[in-house]
Motif scaffolding. Structure first.
Motif, mmCIF file in Angstrom:
data_model
loop_
_atom_site.group_PDB
_atom_site.id
_atom_site.type_symbol
_atom_site.label_atom_id
_atom_site.label_comp_id
_atom_site.label_asym_id
_atom_site.label_seq_id
_atom_site.Cartn_x
_atom_site.Cartn_y
_atom_site.Cartn_z
ATOM 1 N N ILE A 41 0.845 -1.199 0.000
ATOM 2 C CA ILE A 41 0.000 0.000 0.000
ATOM 3 C C ILE A 41 0.880 1.248 0.000
ATOM 4 O O ILE A 41 0.627 2.204 -0.737
ATOM 5 C CB ILE A 41 -0.944 0.008 1.229
ATOM 6 C CG1 ILE A 41 -2.059 -1.019 1.034
ATOM 7 C CG2 ILE A 41 -1.537 1.397 1.465
ATOM 8 C CD1 ILE A 41 -2.995 -1.163 2.220
ATOM 9 N N ASN A 42 1.940 1.239 0.781
ATOM 10 C CA ASN A 42 2.801 2.427 0.861
ATOM 11 C C ASN A 42 3.647 2.628 -0.386
ATOM 12 O O ASN A 42 3.947 3.766 -0.769
ATOM 13 C CB ASN A 42 3.665 2.364 2.119
ATOM 14 C CG ASN A 42 2.882 2.814 3.327
ATOM 15 O OD1 ASN A 42 2.741 4.007 3.578
ATOM 16 N ND2 ASN A 42 2.287 1.865 4.046
ATOM 17 N N MET A 43 4.010 1.538 -1.049
ATOM 18 C CA MET A 43 4.691 1.676 -2.336
ATOM 19 C C MET A 43 3.727 2.290 -3.353
ATOM 20 O O MET A 43 4.101 3.170 -4.134
ATOM 21 C CB MET A 43 5.190 0.307 -2.819
ATOM 22 C CG MET A 43 6.419 -0.197 -2.074
ATOM 23 S SD MET A 43 6.682 -1.975 -2.296
ATOM 24 C CE MET A 43 7.712 -2.014 -3.745
ATOM 25 N N SER A 44 2.470 1.830 -3.329
ATOM 26 C CA SER A 44 1.472 2.375 -4.250
ATOM 27 C C SER A 44 1.237 3.856 -3.989
ATOM 28 O O SER A 44 1.118 4.652 -4.918
ATOM 29 C CB SER A 44 0.144 1.631 -4.121
ATOM 30 O OG SER A 44 0.345 0.245 -4.221
ATOM 31 N N LYS A 45 1.168 4.225 -2.678
ATOM 32 C CA LYS A 45 1.007 5.628 -2.306
ATOM 33 C C LYS A 45 2.118 6.465 -2.915
ATOM 34 O O LYS A 45 1.879 7.529 -3.470
ATOM 35 C CB LYS A 45 1.151 5.792 -0.786
ATOM 36 C CG LYS A 45 -0.024 5.456 0.048
ATOM 37 C CD LYS A 45 0.381 5.706 1.504
ATOM 38 C CE LYS A 45 -0.555 5.003 2.463
ATOM 39 N NZ LYS A 45 -0.126 5.168 3.855
ATOM 40 N N ALA A 46 3.354 5.972 -2.789
ATOM 41 C CA ALA A 46 4.509 6.720 -3.278
ATOM 42 C C ALA A 46 4.397 6.930 -4.786
ATOM 43 O O ALA A 46 4.610 8.035 -5.291
ATOM 44 C CB ALA A 46 5.792 5.983 -2.927
ATOM 45 N N LYS A 55 14.817 -2.374 -4.794
ATOM 46 C CA LYS A 55 14.797 -1.508 -5.977
ATOM 47 C C LYS A 55 13.817 -0.356 -5.814
ATOM 48 O O LYS A 55 13.948 0.677 -6.446
ATOM 49 C CB LYS A 55 14.459 -2.323 -7.240
ATOM 50 C CG LYS A 55 15.545 -3.274 -7.675
ATOM 51 C CD LYS A 55 16.897 -2.591 -7.862
ATOM 52 C CE LYS A 55 17.003 -1.824 -9.151
ATOM 53 N NZ LYS A 55 18.402 -1.345 -9.357
ATOM 54 N N PHE A 56 12.813 -0.554 -4.954
ATOM 55 C CA PHE A 56 11.835 0.518 -4.757
ATOM 56 C C PHE A 56 12.315 1.546 -3.739
ATOM 57 O O PHE A 56 11.925 2.713 -3.793
ATOM 58 C CB PHE A 56 10.491 -0.054 -4.292
ATOM 59 C CG PHE A 56 9.362 0.927 -4.387
ATOM 60 C CD1 PHE A 56 8.620 1.038 -5.549
ATOM 61 C CD2 PHE A 56 9.066 1.778 -3.337
ATOM 62 C CE1 PHE A 56 7.603 1.969 -5.666
ATOM 63 C CE2 PHE A 56 8.046 2.720 -3.442
ATOM 64 C CZ PHE A 56 7.310 2.811 -4.606
ATOM 65 N N SER A 57 13.172 1.123 -2.802
ATOM 66 C CA SER A 57 13.504 1.936 -1.621
ATOM 67 C C SER A 57 13.910 3.394 -1.912
ATOM 68 O O SER A 57 13.532 4.279 -1.154
ATOM 69 C CB SER A 57 14.570 1.244 -0.784
ATOM 70 O OG SER A 57 15.771 1.132 -1.510
ATOM 71 N N PRO A 58 14.649 3.696 -2.990
ATOM 72 C CA PRO A 58 15.012 5.109 -3.211
ATOM 73 C C PRO A 58 13.807 6.046 -3.263
ATOM 74 O O PRO A 58 13.906 7.206 -2.865
ATOM 75 C CB PRO A 58 15.737 5.079 -4.570
ATOM 76 C CG PRO A 58 16.272 3.704 -4.672
ATOM 77 C CD PRO A 58 15.254 2.818 -4.008
ATOM 78 N N LEU A 59 12.650 5.542 -3.718
ATOM 79 C CA LEU A 59 11.479 6.421 -3.792
ATOM 80 C C LEU A 59 10.990 6.857 -2.422
ATOM 81 O O LEU A 59 10.529 7.981 -2.248
ATOM 82 C CB LEU A 59 10.335 5.713 -4.536
ATOM 83 C CG LEU A 59 10.095 6.084 -5.986
ATOM 84 C CD1 LEU A 59 8.710 5.636 -6.423
ATOM 85 C CD2 LEU A 59 10.231 7.577 -6.221
ATOM 86 N N PHE A 60 11.072 5.971 -1.411
ATOM 87 C CA PHE A 60 10.676 6.364 -0.055
ATOM 88 C C PHE A 60 11.529 7.542 0.420
ATOM 89 O O PHE A 60 11.061 8.431 1.109
ATOM 90 C CB PHE A 60 10.835 5.206 0.939
ATOM 91 C CG PHE A 60 9.808 4.112 0.783
ATOM 92 C CD1 PHE A 60 8.481 4.412 0.507
ATOM 93 C CD2 PHE A 60 10.166 2.780 0.938
ATOM 94 C CE1 PHE A 60 7.529 3.412 0.379
ATOM 95 C CE2 PHE A 60 9.220 1.773 0.814
ATOM 96 C CZ PHE A 60 7.905 2.084 0.534
ATOM 97 N N PHE A 61 12.807 7.528 0.041
ATOM 98 C CA PHE A 61 13.721 8.606 0.439
ATOM 99 C C PHE A 61 13.464 9.853 -0.405
ATOM 100 O O PHE A 61 13.384 10.962 0.105
ATOM 101 C CB PHE A 61 15.177 8.151 0.318
ATOM 102 C CG PHE A 61 15.525 7.098 1.339
ATOM 103 C CD1 PHE A 61 16.097 7.456 2.548
ATOM 104 C CD2 PHE A 61 15.245 5.763 1.105
ATOM 105 C CE1 PHE A 61 16.393 6.502 3.510
ATOM 106 C CE2 PHE A 61 15.536 4.793 2.061
ATOM 107 C CZ PHE A 61 16.110 5.161 3.262
ATOM 108 N N GLY A 62 13.325 9.666 -1.709
ATOM 109 C CA GLY A 62 13.116 10.798 -2.613
ATOM 110 C C GLY A 62 11.834 11.543 -2.295
ATOM 111 O O GLY A 62 11.755 12.757 -2.438
ATOM 112 N N LEU A 63 10.797 10.802 -1.892
ATOM 113 C CA LEU A 63 9.512 11.436 -1.612
ATOM 114 C C LEU A 63 9.355 11.743 -0.129
ATOM 115 O O LEU A 63 8.291 12.158 0.325
ATOM 116 C CB LEU A 63 8.370 10.531 -2.081
ATOM 117 C CG LEU A 63 8.283 10.328 -3.585
ATOM 118 C CD1 LEU A 63 7.300 9.221 -3.915
ATOM 119 C CD2 LEU A 63 7.859 11.615 -4.284
ATOM 120 N N ASN A 64 10.409 11.495 0.631
ATOM 121 C CA ASN A 64 10.424 11.788 2.054
ATOM 122 C C ASN A 64 9.267 11.145 2.822
ATOM 123 O O ASN A 64 8.408 11.818 3.362
ATOM 124 C CB ASN A 64 10.438 13.307 2.265
ATOM 125 C CG ASN A 64 10.834 13.650 3.688
ATOM 126 O OD1 ASN A 64 11.410 12.812 4.387
ATOM 127 N ND2 ASN A 64 10.510 14.849 4.115
#
Ligand SMILES: [Zn+2]
Length: 486
Positions: A190-195, A325-334
């Motif tokens: 769900i949180n990956m989808s949110k991002a 592979k997804f993790s950078p987006l959590f950082f990029g989108l804070n």
């Protein structure tokens, strides 16, 4: 030490992910070449002609086929699920998490002396996972005077001042050492989808939402509310399925449109399109729209898809490759709680003993029905039970005693429910079936919109970076994906 292990882990997951990506690109190349062959006209394909009549559904989007590219590792014996005693805590806070911890230890009878259950796993969403992990790190009990501490430094001071616990290692004094936290896969997804919704909404998803029928202002607002919800914590199960479908349509349509110009060029010069050939071709692409979309689709969207497939098939390799592979987006989108969740989860996996890691990997997800493609994270398994309990709780705001009563009797109530269905010979709704209808037509329709907009028409021309509807975007967005990994 552990830091070096994590860096090594990134390299390892990169290799694993590349295998999934190659398979994906290969399958999509096949779809496009088949369409070209069937159409008999390479220059003008079906999407150009918009002739939906003769359009055949490619098998890869059929729900039963969707996750088969990942090997299933479900156990032979079907898992049995027992609903525990609920603990009513609303608003996630340190106090609430502590109450839940004490409740779990008590109900599951987790104790040092208990041979059958010395420790247990606790699965949860990013916020309680983060708070809970911090509590486990910091809460301690003095063996000598039973005084409790919520700060490791304070306990150290106490030990020195009173000469207590002098020969006992800190880990033996940690109050919640018998609990092991795990982020659960449903909420992770769900949180990956949110991002992704956050990143792509204005750029392109808004146009897809319009295409899917969110045409009136009210419906668009609802869709925007959906996107807002996506950013907050309240997020319902069915909303997630809508988001999931939108992202699936986007990923397949965009992937096919990104592969199309390369495919056409190859076929026109009588060469077979290949995965390696595509990567070489893509490396020369300079158009910002094209570059941004290929990063988003072949890395972030595909990482989410691979994680979902891994969850469905209980395949730890796919799940971890997707997370990394997804993790950078959590950082990029804070997204702070998922940034910490990802890091903690990665450290746990590289630092824990081998047999515990093996246990985690064997039990990433559970298929309650026994179907090899229907595994779910523990949270969604529980969510299914919650929905069943809601059915038995009278309408209106449920009071705690009623809910407790239902939870304690859910197995018996379910038997009554099944029995009634068999007496009246009525069919029970299969949620998975309901939610996974074929999306081939939507994929095709969205491809037509992208093609018509000429959004990807000039791969080798440097133009302004734009949204699908033509608004100018910050050029840095193109380097966004690259910037995060640095
Ligand atoms: Zn003491």
């Amino acid at each position: 030490m552990a830091k070096a292990e994590i860096v090594k882990e990134f390299d390892k997951q990169d290799v694993n992910f590349r295998t999934f990506r190659n398979d994906f690109v290969q399958s999509q190349l096949r779809v496009i070449t088949l369409q070209m062959e069937k159409n008999g006209d390479v220059v003008m394909d079906e999407v150009d002609k918009k002739s939906t009549n003769s359009f055949q559904i490619p098998s890869h989007t059929k729900s039963e086929e969707r996750y088969k590219f990942v090997t299933a590792h479900h156990p032979e014996e079907t898992v049995s699920v027992t609903m525990g005693e609920p603990c009513f805590e609303n608003q996630c806070s340190y106090e609430a998490v502590i109450k839940v911890f004490d409740h779990i230890i008590n109900v599951a009878n987790v104790k040092d002396g208990n041979e059958s259950r010395k420790w247990t796993m606790v699965g949860c969403d990013g916020l309680p996972y983060t708070l809970g992990s911090r509590i486990i790190d910091n809460y301690s009990v003095c063996h000598d005077c039973k005084m409790e501490f919520d700060d490791a430094a304070e306990f150290e001071e106490h030990k020195n001042y009173r000469s207590h616990c002098t020969n006992i290692p800190y880990s033996d004094c940690q109050k919640y050492m018998n609990l092991m936290m795990l982020p659960v896969l449903g909420h992770y997804e769900i949180n990956m989808s949110k991002a992704l919704m956050k990143l792509l909404w204005d750029v392109i998803i808004i146009d897809l939402a319009k295409m899917l029928g969110f045409k009136s202002i009210k419906a668009l607002q609802a869709c925007q509310v959906l996107q807002e919800c996506v950013l907050l914590f309240s997020f319902s199960f069915s909303d997630h399925h809508k988001t999931w479908q939108i992202l699936q349509i986007f990923m397949f349509a965009m992937a096919q449109e990104l592969l199309h110009p390369y495919c056409r060029q190859q076929v026109l010069s009588c060469r077979t399109p290949t995965v390696e050939g595509f990567y070489l071709w893509l490396a020369k692409v300079s158009n910002p729209n094209f570059k941004f979309m290929s990063d988003v689709v072949f890395t972030s969207c595909l990482a989410l898809h691979v994680l979902r497939a891994g969850t469905r098939r209980n395949n730890s390799t796919a799940i971890q490759a997707g997370k990394f592979k997804f993790s950078p987006l959590f950082f990029g989108l804070n997204m702070p709680f998922y940034m910490e969740t990802f890091i903690r989860d990665s450290f746990v996996r590289v630092q824990c003993p081998h047999d515990i890691l093996a246990f985690i990997e064997k039990n990433e997800s559970y298929s309650v029905s026994g179907n090899e493609s229907k595994g779910e994270g523990g949270d969604f398994v529980l969510e299914n039970f919650n929905r069943k309990t809601k059915m038995w709780v009278p309408a209106g705001l449920p009071d705690k005693p009623k809910w407790l009563q239902v939870c304690r009797n859910i197995d018996i109530l379910e038997k009554v429910h099944d029995h009634l269905h068999s007496i009246f010979n009525t069919k029970q709704a299969d949620d998975e079936y309901e939610f996974s209808y074929d999306i081939s037509k939507e994929i095709f329709d969205f491809r037509c919109i992208v093609r018509q907009s000429k959004y990807l028409a000039k791969p080798f021309q440097v133009e302004e970076h734009k949204t699908l509807s033509g608004k100018t975007l910050d050029y840095d967005l193109v380097n966004f994906m690259e910037m995060q990994t640095k």
